[in-house]
Motif scaffolding. Structure first.
Motif, mmCIF file in Angstrom:
data_model
loop_
_atom_site.group_PDB
_atom_site.id
_atom_site.type_symbol
_atom_site.label_atom_id
_atom_site.label_comp_id
_atom_site.label_asym_id
_atom_site.label_seq_id
_atom_site.Cartn_x
_atom_site.Cartn_y
_atom_site.Cartn_z
ATOM 1 N N LEU A 186 16.576 75.300 -55.911
ATOM 2 C CA LEU A 186 15.255 75.411 -56.712
ATOM 3 C C LEU A 186 14.778 73.808 -56.167
ATOM 4 N N PHE A 187 13.773 73.226 -56.936
ATOM 5 C CA PHE A 187 13.591 72.105 -56.464
ATOM 6 C C PHE A 187 12.268 71.501 -57.686
ATOM 7 N N PHE A 188 13.178 70.613 -58.191
ATOM 8 C CA PHE A 188 12.548 70.153 -59.407
ATOM 9 C C PHE A 188 11.878 68.485 -59.712
ATOM 10 N N ASP A 189 10.331 68.644 -59.620
ATOM 11 C CA ASP A 189 9.317 67.432 -59.479
ATOM 12 C C ASP A 189 10.548 65.784 -60.090
ATOM 13 N N ALA A 190 9.265 65.121 -60.271
ATOM 14 C CA ALA A 190 9.650 64.036 -60.777
ATOM 15 C C ALA A 190 9.516 64.058 -62.320
ATOM 16 N N GLY A 191 9.289 64.824 -63.169
ATOM 17 C CA GLY A 191 9.775 64.883 -64.574
ATOM 18 C C GLY A 191 10.204 65.853 -64.281
ATOM 19 N N ARG A 192 11.196 66.275 -63.827
ATOM 20 C CA ARG A 192 12.487 67.712 -64.165
ATOM 21 C C ARG A 192 12.134 68.738 -64.906
ATOM 22 N N VAL A 193 11.039 68.633 -64.072
ATOM 23 C CA VAL A 193 10.642 70.747 -64.036
ATOM 24 C C VAL A 193 10.418 70.939 -63.421
ATOM 25 N N LEU A 194 11.008 72.493 -62.854
ATOM 26 C CA LEU A 194 11.559 73.154 -61.831
ATOM 27 C C LEU A 194 9.906 73.894 -61.231
ATOM 28 N N GLU A 195 9.549 73.464 -59.564
ATOM 29 C CA GLU A 195 7.935 73.508 -59.472
ATOM 30 C C GLU A 195 7.917 75.149 -58.367
ATOM 31 N N LYS A 196 9.302 75.159 -57.453
ATOM 32 C CA LYS A 196 9.108 76.198 -55.712
ATOM 33 C C LYS A 196 10.683 76.358 -56.677
ATOM 34 N N TRP A 197 10.975 77.350 -56.159
ATOM 35 C CA TRP A 197 12.686 78.563 -55.179
ATOM 36 C C TRP A 197 12.304 78.633 -54.545
ATOM 37 N N VAL A 198 13.875 79.385 -53.656
ATOM 38 C CA VAL A 198 13.499 79.761 -52.244
ATOM 39 C C VAL A 198 15.079 80.192 -52.653
ATOM 40 N N ASN A 199 15.026 81.921 -52.665
ATOM 41 C CA ASN A 199 16.208 82.906 -51.928
ATOM 42 C C ASN A 199 16.922 83.211 -50.776
ATOM 43 N N LEU A 200 18.299 82.121 -50.945
ATOM 44 C CA LEU A 200 18.952 82.167 -50.033
ATOM 45 C C LEU A 200 19.475 83.109 -48.915
ATOM 46 N N LYS A 201 19.814 84.086 -49.894
ATOM 47 C CA LYS A 201 19.941 85.730 -49.261
ATOM 48 C C LYS A 201 21.317 85.213 -48.716
ATOM 49 N N SER A 202 22.600 84.784 -49.937
ATOM 50 C CA SER A 202 23.480 84.647 -49.343
ATOM 51 C C SER A 202 23.968 84.698 -50.494
ATOM 52 N N LYS A 203 26.053 85.645 -49.964
ATOM 53 C CA LYS A 203 26.726 85.842 -51.130
ATOM 54 C C LYS A 203 27.524 84.795 -52.228
ATOM 55 N N ALA A 204 27.690 84.246 -50.675
ATOM 56 C CA ALA A 204 27.796 82.389 -51.743
ATOM 57 C C ALA A 204 27.193 81.484 -51.326
ATOM 58 N N VAL A 205 27.264 80.256 -51.755
ATOM 59 C CA VAL A 205 26.442 79.118 -51.642
ATOM 60 C C VAL A 205 27.554 77.650 -51.883
ATOM 61 N N ARG A 206 27.713 76.751 -51.095
ATOM 62 C CA ARG A 206 29.110 75.491 -51.682
ATOM 63 C C ARG A 206 28.450 74.396 -52.195
ATOM 64 N N SER A 207 27.111 74.151 -51.355
ATOM 65 C CA SER A 207 26.135 72.364 -51.183
ATOM 66 C C SER A 207 24.789 72.435 -50.784
ATOM 67 N N VAL A 208 24.089 71.324 -50.777
ATOM 68 C CA VAL A 208 22.641 70.965 -50.724
ATOM 69 C C VAL A 208 23.280 69.721 -50.627
ATOM 70 N N SER A 209 22.268 68.830 -49.169
ATOM 71 C CA SER A 209 22.778 67.875 -49.176
ATOM 72 C C SER A 209 20.629 67.531 -48.351
ATOM 73 N N ALA A 210 20.159 66.705 -48.720
ATOM 74 C CA ALA A 210 18.283 66.183 -47.572
ATOM 75 C C ALA A 210 18.915 64.984 -47.131
ATOM 76 N N THR A 211 17.700 64.638 -46.146
ATOM 77 C CA THR A 211 17.497 64.414 -45.570
ATOM 78 C C THR A 211 15.540 63.850 -45.830
ATOM 79 N N ASP A 212 14.767 62.656 -44.917
ATOM 80 C CA ASP A 212 13.610 62.863 -44.883
ATOM 81 C C ASP A 212 12.969 63.682 -44.129
ATOM 82 N N ARG A 213 14.426 64.373 -43.758
ATOM 83 C CA ARG A 213 13.502 65.986 -42.073
ATOM 84 C C ARG A 213 14.137 67.166 -42.871
ATOM 85 N N PHE A 214 15.538 66.963 -43.047
ATOM 86 C CA PHE A 214 15.643 68.170 -43.734
ATOM 87 C C PHE A 214 16.058 68.542 -44.976
ATOM 88 N N VAL A 215 16.763 69.648 -45.818
ATOM 89 C CA VAL A 215 16.989 69.571 -47.112
ATOM 90 C C VAL A 215 18.160 71.163 -46.397
#
Length: 306
Positions: free
Chosen positions: A262-291
């Motif tokens: 899920l992506f939240f804007d600067a006002g802390r409001v949910l703006e968009k989301w995507v289903n990763l289609k994975s039965k389990a997820v562990r962590s998320v990390s972001a750079t200026d090029r990738f999430v």
């Protein structure tokens, strides 16, 4: 009695005979018996990783640190081997780790009752700070981008969010949290802190860095993220990070246990989301090029930041 342990860290008696050196043949003492010899730790088999907060990557060298009971194991992906070990000073199991942005310091949170937050100098292996302010196990620790502050969150039973001026050993700010927190992140400018956890817990905390460095403990004020209109999901968050597309960005990415990013804007409001289609997820990390999202079966899904 205490001796220097692996990597130069001070170790308790039960760990005192473990070092990074090579093995030696036993010597015979003056009375013909075998003299006491030092045992040398060459490799650790296994780990006690509980989630994404248990693994830390040095942002400068790319080396990986993870816990194996009361020992921190350093692994070099470039050399494909373990090369350093740090032991907990009181043999408590370690639950979470975090490197400072400069790569010089490593923080670790202990499990069990009356746990401490430990900070080592990675280069020398010496313990720099032992911070006490939790009653039960610590779930996650994180340095601010400038390395001056260190945040720690305890288990749901502990219910504490602590902000430390770790070099001076002072508690600079704190707050109560009622849910199990699994993710924690500082904004690049150090002005905001976000926590993510169970039961829809996704909260932003204002950080007055200048005011917190006065030596007085101040209560932290938090504001919840707005998640209305989101996908049909559990809202049990496992990790969170800030966007780094621009300096001072307050946009965040949150990862749910059932595989939604899920992506939240600067006002802390949910703006968009995507289903990763994975039965389990562990962590998320972001750079200026990738999430990047760590998913099940060794899969990493990568997206361009919005």
């Amino acid at each position: 009695m205490k001796k220097e342990g692996a990597g130069g860290a001070v170790a308790p008696a039960s760990m005192a005979d473990i070092t990074n050196g090579g093995s030696k043949k036993p010597r015979r003492g003056a009375q013909g018996g075998l003299a006491e010899q030092q045992m040398n730790l060459e490799k650790v088999i296994g780990n006690t990783i509980k989630g994404g907060a248990s693994v830390a990557v040095n942002p400068v060298t790319g080396d990986v640190a993870y816990p194996a009971g009361c020992v921190v194991v350093f692994y070099s992906p470039k050399r494909h081997r373990q090369f350093q070990y740090l032991s907990c000073i009181n043999n408590r199991p370690l639950s979470c780790l975090s490197f400072s942005q400069c790569g010089r310091y490593l923080a670790a949170g202990e499990s069990g009752r009356q746990p401490s937050v430990l900070v080592w100098d990675v280069k020398t292996g010496m313990l720099q700070a032992e911070l006490k302010g939790h009653s039960f196990s610590i779930n996650v620790v994180k340095f601010s981008s400038d390395g001056k502050l260190l945040a720690s969150v305890g288990s749901q039973v502990d219910g504490r969010l602590n902000l430390w001026q770790w070099r001076g050993g002072a508690l600079a700010g704190n707050a109560r949290v009622v849910c199990e927190v699994k993710g924690l992140a500082f904004s690049e400018d150090g002005q905001s802190l976000v926590t993510a956890g169970s039961k829809g817990h996704l909260k932003h905390w204002a950080v007055d860095a200048g005011g917190l460095l006065t030596g007085k403990c101040k209560p932290l004020k938090g504001r919840r993220a707005v998640v209305e209109g989101g996908p049909p999901m559990s809202y049990d968050f496992v990790d969170v990070c800030f966007s780094v597309t621009s300096k001072g960005s307050m946009e965040t990415y949150a990862l749910s246990s059932d595989g939604f990013l899920l992506f939240f804007d600067a006002g802390r409001v949910l703006e968009k989301w995507v289903n990763l289609k994975s039965k389990a997820v562990r962590s998320v990390s972001a750079t200026d090029r990738f999430v990047a999202c760590a998913c099940a079966n060794g899969l990493v899904r990568m997206f361009h930041p919005t």
